[in-house]
Design a protein around this motif. Sequence first.
Motif, PDB file in Angstrom:
ATOM      1  N   LYS A  90       0.610  -1.115   0.148  1.00  7.61           N
ATOM      2  CA  LYS A  90      -0.108   0.150   0.252  1.00  7.61           C
ATOM      3  C   LYS A  90       0.532   1.407   0.106  1.00  7.61           C
ATOM      4  N   ALA A  91       1.579   0.926   0.775  1.00 10.72           N
ATOM      5  CA  ALA A  91       2.608   2.278   0.703  1.00 10.72           C
ATOM      6  C   ALA A  91       3.436   2.481  -1.000  1.00 10.72           C
ATOM      7  N   PHE A  92       4.041   1.724  -1.261  1.00 11.14           N
ATOM      8  CA  PHE A  92       4.660   1.694  -2.537  1.00 11.14           C
ATOM      9  C   PHE A  92       3.808   2.044  -3.422  1.00 11.14           C
ATOM     10  N   ASN A  93       2.277   1.929  -3.271  1.00 13.36           N
ATOM     11  CA  ASN A  93       1.195   2.377  -4.099  1.00 13.36           C
ATOM     12  C   ASN A  93       0.905   3.278  -4.195  1.00 13.36           C
ATOM     13  N   SER A  94       0.690   3.753  -3.450  1.00 10.13           N
ATOM     14  CA  SER A  94       0.624   5.373  -2.954  1.00 10.13           C
ATOM     15  C   SER A  94       1.561   6.493  -3.483  1.00 10.13           C
ATOM     16  N   ASN A  95       2.971   5.655  -3.635  1.00 10.47           N
ATOM     17  CA  ASN A  95       3.560   6.731  -3.676  1.00 10.47           C
ATOM     18  C   ASN A  95       3.744   6.735  -4.908  1.00 10.47           C
ATOM     19  N   ARG A  96       4.090   5.799  -5.555  1.00 14.74           N
ATOM     20  CA  ARG A  96       4.215   5.796  -7.032  1.00 14.74           C
ATOM     21  C   ARG A  96       3.854   5.720  -8.012  1.00 14.74           C
ATOM     22  N   LEU A  97       5.021   6.586  -9.639  1.00  8.61           N
ATOM     23  CA  LEU A  97       4.280   7.386  -9.927  1.00  8.61           C
ATOM     24  C   LEU A  97       3.579   5.902 -10.886  1.00  8.61           C
ATOM     25  N   ILE A  98       2.729   6.417 -10.720  1.00 12.77           N
ATOM     26  CA  ILE A  98       0.830   6.135 -12.375  1.00 12.77           C
ATOM     27  C   ILE A  98       1.238   6.130 -13.327  1.00 12.77           C
ATOM     28  N   PRO A  99       1.588   5.768 -14.351  1.00 13.41           N
ATOM     29  CA  PRO A  99       1.306   5.595 -15.685  1.00 13.41           C
ATOM     30  C   PRO A  99      -0.199   5.008 -16.168  1.00 13.41           C
ATOM     31  N   ILE A 100      -1.360   5.929 -16.546  1.00  9.42           N
ATOM     32  CA  ILE A 100      -2.830   5.592 -17.172  1.00  9.42           C
ATOM     33  C   ILE A 100      -2.775   6.275 -18.501  1.00  9.42           C
ATOM     34  N   GLY A 101      -3.004   5.456 -19.590  1.00 11.68           N
ATOM     35  CA  GLY A 101      -3.920   5.841 -20.895  1.00 11.68           C
ATOM     36  C   GLY A 101      -5.039   6.244 -20.651  1.00 11.68           C
ATOM     37  N   ILE A 102      -5.302   7.309 -21.745  1.00 12.63           N
ATOM     38  CA  ILE A 102      -7.004   7.854 -21.710  1.00 12.63           C
ATOM     39  C   ILE A 102      -6.581   8.792 -22.687  1.00 12.63           C
ATOM     40  N   SER A 103      -8.325   8.684 -23.634  1.00  8.20           N
ATOM     41  CA  SER A 103      -8.038   9.496 -24.825  1.00  8.20           C
ATOM     42  C   SER A 103      -8.306  11.738 -23.742  1.00  8.20           C
ATOM     43  N   LYS A 104      -7.520  11.918 -24.710  1.00  5.71           N
ATOM     44  CA  LYS A 104      -7.616  13.281 -24.467  1.00  5.71           C
ATOM     45  C   LYS A 104      -9.007  13.732 -24.286  1.00  5.71           C
ATOM     46  N   HIS A 105     -10.051  12.861 -25.319  1.00  7.50           N
ATOM     47  CA  HIS A 105     -12.040  13.680 -25.154  1.00  7.50           C
ATOM     48  C   HIS A 105     -12.124  13.297 -23.479  1.00  7.50           C
ATOM     49  N   LEU A 106     -11.595  12.318 -22.550  1.00  5.00           N
ATOM     50  CA  LEU A 106     -11.914  11.658 -21.309  1.00  5.00           C
ATOM     51  C   LEU A 106     -11.349  12.740 -20.468  1.00  5.00           C
ATOM     52  N   MET A 107     -10.583  13.577 -20.929  1.00  9.18           N
ATOM     53  CA  MET A 107      -9.467  13.397 -19.924  1.00  9.18           C
ATOM     54  C   MET A 107      -9.890  14.996 -18.761  1.00  9.18           C
TER      55      MET A 107
ATOM     56  N   GLU B  50      -6.399   6.637 -28.158  1.00 11.99           N
ATOM     57  CA  GLU B  50      -7.672   5.920 -28.583  1.00 11.99           C
ATOM     58  C   GLU B  50      -7.434   4.288 -27.695  1.00 11.99           C
ATOM     59  N   ASN B  51      -8.163   3.976 -28.843  1.00 16.02           N
ATOM     60  CA  ASN B  51      -8.695   2.692 -27.655  1.00 16.02           C
ATOM     61  C   ASN B  51      -7.435   1.303 -27.930  1.00 16.02           C
ATOM     62  N   ASP B  52      -7.721   1.375 -28.831  1.00 15.28           N
ATOM     63  CA  ASP B  52      -6.649  -0.571 -29.596  1.00 15.28           C
ATOM     64  C   ASP B  52      -5.404   0.160 -29.604  1.00 15.28           C
ATOM     65  N   ALA B  53      -4.787   1.762 -29.279  1.00 11.51           N
ATOM     66  CA  ALA B  53      -3.342   2.058 -28.867  1.00 11.51           C
ATOM     67  C   ALA B  53      -3.165   1.745 -27.402  1.00 11.51           C
ATOM     68  N   LEU B  54      -4.242   2.210 -26.616  1.00 11.49           N
ATOM     69  CA  LEU B  54      -3.840   1.239 -24.724  1.00 11.49           C
ATOM     70  C   LEU B  54      -3.889   0.498 -24.676  1.00 11.49           C
ATOM     71  N   PHE B  55      -4.359  -0.228 -26.001  1.00 15.59           N
ATOM     72  CA  PHE B  55      -4.881  -1.789 -24.978  1.00 15.59           C
ATOM     73  C   PHE B  55      -3.721  -2.740 -25.510  1.00 15.59           C
ATOM     74  N   GLU B  56      -2.904  -1.867 -27.044  1.00 14.09           N
ATOM     75  CA  GLU B  56      -1.070  -2.403 -26.915  1.00 14.09           C
ATOM     76  C   GLU B  56      -0.323  -1.851 -26.148  1.00 14.09           C
ATOM     77  N   LEU B  57      -0.702  -0.810 -26.497  1.00 12.93           N
ATOM     78  CA  LEU B  57       0.281  -0.201 -24.754  1.00 12.93           C
ATOM     79  C   LEU B  57       0.318  -1.843 -23.731  1.00 12.93           C
ATOM     80  N   VAL B  58      -0.585  -1.181 -22.897  1.00 15.12           N
ATOM     81  CA  VAL B  58      -0.709  -2.294 -22.317  1.00 15.12           C
ATOM     82  C   VAL B  58      -0.452  -3.801 -22.148  1.00 15.12           C
ATOM     83  N   ASN B  59      -1.096  -4.384 -22.953  1.00 12.65           N
ATOM     84  CA  ASN B  59      -1.087  -5.795 -23.070  1.00 12.65           C
ATOM     85  C   ASN B  59       1.086  -5.811 -23.624  1.00 12.65           C
TER      86      ASN B  59
END
Length: 298
Positions: free
Chosen positions: A86-103, A123-132
């Motif tokens: 929990k301490a690690f998760n609360s302080n780490r840099l979290i990379p999150i991908g999102i559509s700029k239209h939902l930011m 957008e969706n497909d590019a986000l999936f590829e990056l996570v996958n």
Amino acid sequence: MVNLEWYRTFKSVYKNGKFSLAAKELFISQPAVSQQISMLEEHVGYKLFNRKSKGVEPTEYAKLLNNLIIEALDRLENVENGFRAKAFNSNRLIPIGISKHLMRSLGSALVSKFDFIDFSFHENDALFELVNSKKLDFAVVTKQYDTFDTIQKKVGEIKQVIVGSNTIDATELKSHIKAKDFTAIEHWLNDQKWFSHNAQIPHIKLFWLHVFNKKRPSMIPNYIIPSEYEMLEIISKNTGIAVVWDCNAKSLIEENKIQLLWNSKQMPSTEVFVLSGKNDNLSAVFDNIQLELKKVLG
């Protein structure tokens, strides 16, 4: 007073049967392992291990001690590991991908929850590829993917609506909507100045397909603004209409900066998901992201 590290070292030596393996597991030196076991033996008053040529052998008292402490020690270590995660998760840099239209509507909800976020726009497909491919930890998407290496959870739904600037008199449109005169509605909409966030007008095409049962709208957008929220801000200061996500328009409608022209029942909702790679270290953050987005979309 007993030192918890003595018991932790005892557990490792008992399990591994060698001081050298315990030292490696605990990331301490072998002499330190020997010293801690000697101090524990002195504290309890019994010999715990007999030294052999190929390691150590637990005494009968060591077997009894192990039975007495192992369950409690395992519970304590689980608590400790959970706290560290929990301490690690609360302080780490979290990379999150999102559509700029939902930011503006969804991404900003996460800023108040986490101290460090690195947003990237795709957008969706590019986000999936990056996570996958494990180049991105999390993504907010509006499309469902089914793979072995990713986890996806629904956090809510959004819908496309038609909004316009407050300078527009929508009396005639409201009358046509009430009468369900779709031909008159379409004519009225075609006479307006249109904004879109994309030259391919995907939102408008989808709206026309579901509501008017037509693949191609007849209007041409007057203005193309690449960010949906920026587009809404510009509409609020000028005259025109647009098809947008309801979550983006909500705050501006509540602030009377723009008006809701039409929330058609024929327009289906779109599911929103949080996507992540399978990684136990990310589970706590994944759950928190879900929780925050559900508050916005619930």
